[in-house]
Design a protein around this motif. Structure first.
Motif, PDB file in Angstrom:
ATOM      1  N   PHE A 198       0.825  -1.204   0.000  1.00  0.00           N
ATOM      2  CA  PHE A 198       0.000   0.000   0.000  1.00  0.00           C
ATOM      3  C   PHE A 198       0.862   1.258   0.000  1.00  0.00           C
ATOM      4  O   PHE A 198       0.492   2.271  -0.593  1.00  0.00           O
ATOM      5  CB  PHE A 198      -0.917   0.020   1.228  1.00  0.00           C
ATOM      6  N   SER A 199       2.017   1.185   0.644  1.00  0.00           N
ATOM      7  CA  SER A 199       2.898   2.347   0.765  1.00  0.00           C
ATOM      8  C   SER A 199       3.899   2.447  -0.383  1.00  0.00           C
ATOM      9  O   SER A 199       4.807   3.282  -0.342  1.00  0.00           O
ATOM     10  CB  SER A 199       3.659   2.281   2.093  1.00  0.00           C
ATOM     11  N   GLU A 200       3.750   1.599  -1.407  1.00  0.00           N
ATOM     12  CA  GLU A 200       4.710   1.576  -2.509  1.00  0.00           C
ATOM     13  C   GLU A 200       4.054   1.865  -3.858  1.00  0.00           C
ATOM     14  O   GLU A 200       4.460   1.331  -4.886  1.00  0.00           O
ATOM     15  CB  GLU A 200       5.411   0.219  -2.565  1.00  0.00           C
ATOM     16  N   LYS A 201       3.068   2.718  -3.852  1.00  0.00           N
ATOM     17  CA  LYS A 201       2.365   3.001  -5.098  1.00  0.00           C
ATOM     18  C   LYS A 201       3.243   3.704  -6.121  1.00  0.00           C
ATOM     19  O   LYS A 201       2.895   3.787  -7.302  1.00  0.00           O
ATOM     20  CB  LYS A 201       1.107   3.822  -4.800  1.00  0.00           C
ATOM     21  N   ASN A 202       4.388   4.191  -5.657  1.00  0.00           N
ATOM     22  CA  ASN A 202       5.346   4.786  -6.594  1.00  0.00           C
ATOM     23  C   ASN A 202       5.830   3.764  -7.620  1.00  0.00           C
ATOM     24  O   ASN A 202       6.244   4.126  -8.724  1.00  0.00           O
ATOM     25  CB  ASN A 202       6.542   5.352  -5.836  1.00  0.00           C
ATOM     26  N   LYS A 203       5.751   2.480  -7.265  1.00  0.00           N
ATOM     27  CA  LYS A 203       6.193   1.429  -8.175  1.00  0.00           C
ATOM     28  C   LYS A 203       5.333   1.371  -9.442  1.00  0.00           C
ATOM     29  O   LYS A 203       5.798   0.866 -10.474  1.00  0.00           O
ATOM     30  CB  LYS A 203       6.156   0.062  -7.470  1.00  0.00           C
ATOM     31  N   ILE A 204       4.087   1.823  -9.336  1.00  0.00           N
ATOM     32  CA  ILE A 204       3.197   1.763 -10.503  1.00  0.00           C
ATOM     33  C   ILE A 204       2.860   3.163 -11.017  1.00  0.00           C
ATOM     34  O   ILE A 204       1.868   3.352 -11.715  1.00  0.00           O
ATOM     35  CB  ILE A 204       1.901   0.987 -10.193  1.00  0.00           C
ATOM     36  N   SER A 205       3.687   4.128 -10.680  1.00  0.00           N
ATOM     37  CA  SER A 205       3.436   5.504 -11.127  1.00  0.00           C
ATOM     38  C   SER A 205       3.451   5.609 -12.654  1.00  0.00           C
ATOM     39  O   SER A 205       2.793   6.481 -13.228  1.00  0.00           O
ATOM     40  CB  SER A 205       4.465   6.459 -10.526  1.00  0.00           C
ATOM     41  N   PHE A 206       4.174   4.703 -13.306  1.00  0.00           N
ATOM     42  CA  PHE A 206       4.236   4.716 -14.769  1.00  0.00           C
ATOM     43  C   PHE A 206       2.869   4.458 -15.406  1.00  0.00           C
ATOM     44  O   PHE A 206       2.642   4.785 -16.567  1.00  0.00           O
ATOM     45  CB  PHE A 206       5.229   3.659 -15.262  1.00  0.00           C
ATOM     46  N   SER A 207       1.938   3.855 -14.628  1.00  0.00           N
ATOM     47  CA  SER A 207       0.619   3.518 -15.164  1.00  0.00           C
ATOM     48  C   SER A 207      -0.374   4.677 -15.060  1.00  0.00           C
ATOM     49  O   SER A 207      -1.520   4.551 -15.477  1.00  0.00           O
ATOM     50  CB  SER A 207       0.052   2.297 -14.442  1.00  0.00           C
ATOM     51  N   ASN A 208       0.077   5.778 -14.459  1.00  0.00           N
ATOM     52  CA  ASN A 208      -0.754   6.984 -14.327  1.00  0.00           C
ATOM     53  C   ASN A 208      -2.029   6.747 -13.520  1.00  0.00           C
ATOM     54  O   ASN A 208      -3.040   7.435 -13.724  1.00  0.00           O
ATOM     55  CB  ASN A 208      -1.120   7.543 -15.715  1.00  0.00           C
ATOM     56  N   GLN A 209      -1.991   5.806 -12.617  1.00  0.00           N
ATOM     57  CA  GLN A 209      -3.088   5.559 -11.683  1.00  0.00           C
ATOM     58  C   GLN A 209      -2.500   4.830 -10.477  1.00  0.00           C
ATOM     59  O   GLN A 209      -1.303   4.546 -10.450  1.00  0.00           O
ATOM     60  CB  GLN A 209      -4.235   4.792 -12.347  1.00  0.00           C
ATOM     61  N   LYS A 210      -3.305   4.496  -9.469  1.00  0.00           N
ATOM     62  CA  LYS A 210      -2.747   4.034  -8.200  1.00  0.00           C
ATOM     63  C   LYS A 210      -3.206   2.640  -7.772  1.00  0.00           C
ATOM     64  O   LYS A 210      -3.008   2.254  -6.622  1.00  0.00           O
ATOM     65  CB  LYS A 210      -3.111   5.035  -7.094  1.00  0.00           C
ATOM     66  N   LEU A 211      -3.803   1.891  -8.690  1.00  0.00           N
ATOM     67  CA  LEU A 211      -4.356   0.604  -8.305  1.00  0.00           C
ATOM     68  C   LEU A 211      -3.680  -0.548  -9.034  1.00  0.00           C
ATOM     69  O   LEU A 211      -3.300  -0.444 -10.199  1.00  0.00           O
ATOM     70  CB  LEU A 211      -5.865   0.565  -8.590  1.00  0.00           C
ATOM     71  N   VAL A 212      -3.545  -1.670  -8.350  1.00  0.00           N
ATOM     72  CA  VAL A 212      -3.117  -2.916  -8.974  1.00  0.00           C
ATOM     73  C   VAL A 212      -4.379  -3.753  -9.228  1.00  0.00           C
ATOM     74  O   VAL A 212      -5.401  -3.528  -8.571  1.00  0.00           O
ATOM     75  CB  VAL A 212      -2.132  -3.678  -8.057  1.00  0.00           C
ATOM     76  N   PRO A 213      -4.295  -4.684 -10.164  1.00  0.00           N
ATOM     77  CA  PRO A 213      -3.125  -5.144 -10.895  1.00  0.00           C
ATOM     78  C   PRO A 213      -2.753  -4.226 -12.053  1.00  0.00           C
ATOM     79  O   PRO A 213      -3.599  -3.543 -12.620  1.00  0.00           O
ATOM     80  CB  PRO A 213      -3.577  -6.506 -11.431  1.00  0.00           C
ATOM     81  N   VAL A 214      -1.464  -4.258 -12.354  1.00  0.00           N
ATOM     82  CA  VAL A 214      -0.939  -3.618 -13.560  1.00  0.00           C
ATOM     83  C   VAL A 214      -0.081  -4.651 -14.274  1.00  0.00           C
ATOM     84  O   VAL A 214       0.746  -5.320 -13.643  1.00  0.00           O
ATOM     85  CB  VAL A 214      -0.093  -2.374 -13.232  1.00  0.00           C
ATOM     86  N   LEU A 215      -0.312  -4.796 -15.564  1.00  0.00           N
ATOM     87  CA  LEU A 215       0.477  -5.711 -16.371  1.00  0.00           C
ATOM     88  C   LEU A 215       1.406  -4.891 -17.254  1.00  0.00           C
ATOM     89  O   LEU A 215       0.961  -3.954 -17.923  1.00  0.00           O
ATOM     90  CB  LEU A 215      -0.449  -6.561 -17.244  1.00  0.00           C
ATOM     91  N   LYS A 216       2.674  -5.233 -17.253  1.00  0.00           N
ATOM     92  CA  LYS A 216       3.647  -4.505 -18.065  1.00  0.00           C
ATOM     93  C   LYS A 216       4.351  -5.471 -19.004  1.00  0.00           C
ATOM     94  O   LYS A 216       4.825  -6.531 -18.585  1.00  0.00           O
ATOM     95  CB  LYS A 216       4.670  -3.812 -17.162  1.00  0.00           C
ATOM     96  N   PHE A 217       4.412  -5.095 -20.280  1.00  0.00           N
ATOM     97  CA  PHE A 217       5.057  -5.934 -21.280  1.00  0.00           C
ATOM     98  C   PHE A 217       5.780  -5.036 -22.274  1.00  0.00           C
ATOM     99  O   PHE A 217       5.144  -4.264 -22.992  1.00  0.00           O
ATOM    100  CB  PHE A 217       4.035  -6.806 -22.002  1.00  0.00           C
ATOM    101  N   LYS A 218       7.092  -5.119 -22.268  1.00  0.00           N
ATOM    102  CA  LYS A 218       7.912  -4.258 -23.119  1.00  0.00           C
ATOM    103  C   LYS A 218       7.576  -2.796 -22.813  1.00  0.00           C
ATOM    104  O   LYS A 218       7.708  -2.347 -21.692  1.00  0.00           O
ATOM    105  CB  LYS A 218       7.715  -4.620 -24.581  1.00  0.00           C
ATOM    106  N   ASP A 219       7.085  -2.065 -23.804  1.00  0.00           N
ATOM    107  CA  ASP A 219       6.759  -0.654 -23.589  1.00  0.00           C
ATOM    108  C   ASP A 219       5.277  -0.429 -23.306  1.00  0.00           C
ATOM    109  O   ASP A 219       4.829   0.710 -23.225  1.00  0.00           O
ATOM    110  CB  ASP A 219       7.169   0.175 -24.816  1.00  0.00           C
TER     111      ASP A 219
END
Length: 218
Positions: free
Chosen positions: A40-61
């Motif tokens: 919960f305290s590491e939402k900076n990890k998904i900042s690239f997704s321009n939102q704050k919720l998981v799940p996030v799937l990342k593949f290449k670019d």
């Protein structure tokens, strides 16, 4: 390789319903992936997704957020072992996606809310309690004495699912697929976060849960 960013608790416990469902879909499609724990305290990890919720799937670019979007992306980009076997399957899956998140999860939250802090480290625990108490307008323990009432409500709500399982073996039919994975995440959430016995051992839904849980160990 695909990366799945998923919610993580104490001792690397993964307990998010939609993250669990996405993971099962990846396993179903035989897609190699690695998981990235996000507290919960590491939402900076998904900042690239321009939102704050998981799940996030990342593949290449590319990246995809929200479990429903991810299901669709997987079928669009990986043709083997389809999640949606036809349009009817997709429509029913979308119903389950909405029904579980908007009807079932709020009931289940009332059953396990007071125990969820136990699986979180202090910083995350403080955040969880503060935000959830604001959401429910009261202490996180406000439902503690009513667990049996909410459990009875849940068991009644899922009776149509129980009938499908009794008839076919799985929600999707003779073999598990996305409909099973969407519903499964809800039960995995409860059994990961709580000691409460939500279902009796001879309930067909519990037996079904035990079958699906085997897939998560792959």
């Amino acid at each position: 390789m695909i990366q799945l960013y998923e919610l993580s608790g104490k001792n690397d416990l993964r307990f998010s319903p939609p993250c669990c469902s996405v993971k099962l879909c990846l396993i179903h499609k035989n897609i190699k992936f690695e998981t990235v724990p996000v507290k919960f305290s590491e939402k900076n990890k998904i900042s690239f997704s321009n939102q704050k919720l998981v799940p996030v799937l990342k593949f290449k670019d590319e990246f995809v957020s929200d479990s429903w979007n991810i299901y669709n992306w997987l079928d669009e980009n990986f043709n083997h072992n389809k999640l949606f076997v036809n349009e009817n399957s997709k429509n029913f899956s979308y119903f389950l996606y909405l029904w579980t998140s908007r009807q079932l999860l709020p009931v289940l939250f009332k059953i396990i809310a007071d125990e969820i802090p136990n699986i979180l480290e202090k910083k995350d625990r403080d955040y969880f309690i503060k935000t959830r108490e604001e959401r429910i307008n009261g202490p996180i323990t406000k439902y503690k004495t009513q667990k049996d009432i909410f459990a009875k409500e849940f068991r009644k709500l899922i009776n149509p699912i129980r009938k499908l399982i009794e008839k076919n073996g799985f929600i999707s039919g003779n073999n598990p697929n996305i409909e099973d994975y969407i519903f499964f995440g809800n039960l995995k959430w409860v059994y990961s976060c709580s000691s409460y016995q939500l279902l009796v051992s001879d309930d067909p839904v519990y037996k079904w849960y035990s079958e699906i849980i085997k897939l998560t160990s792959k």
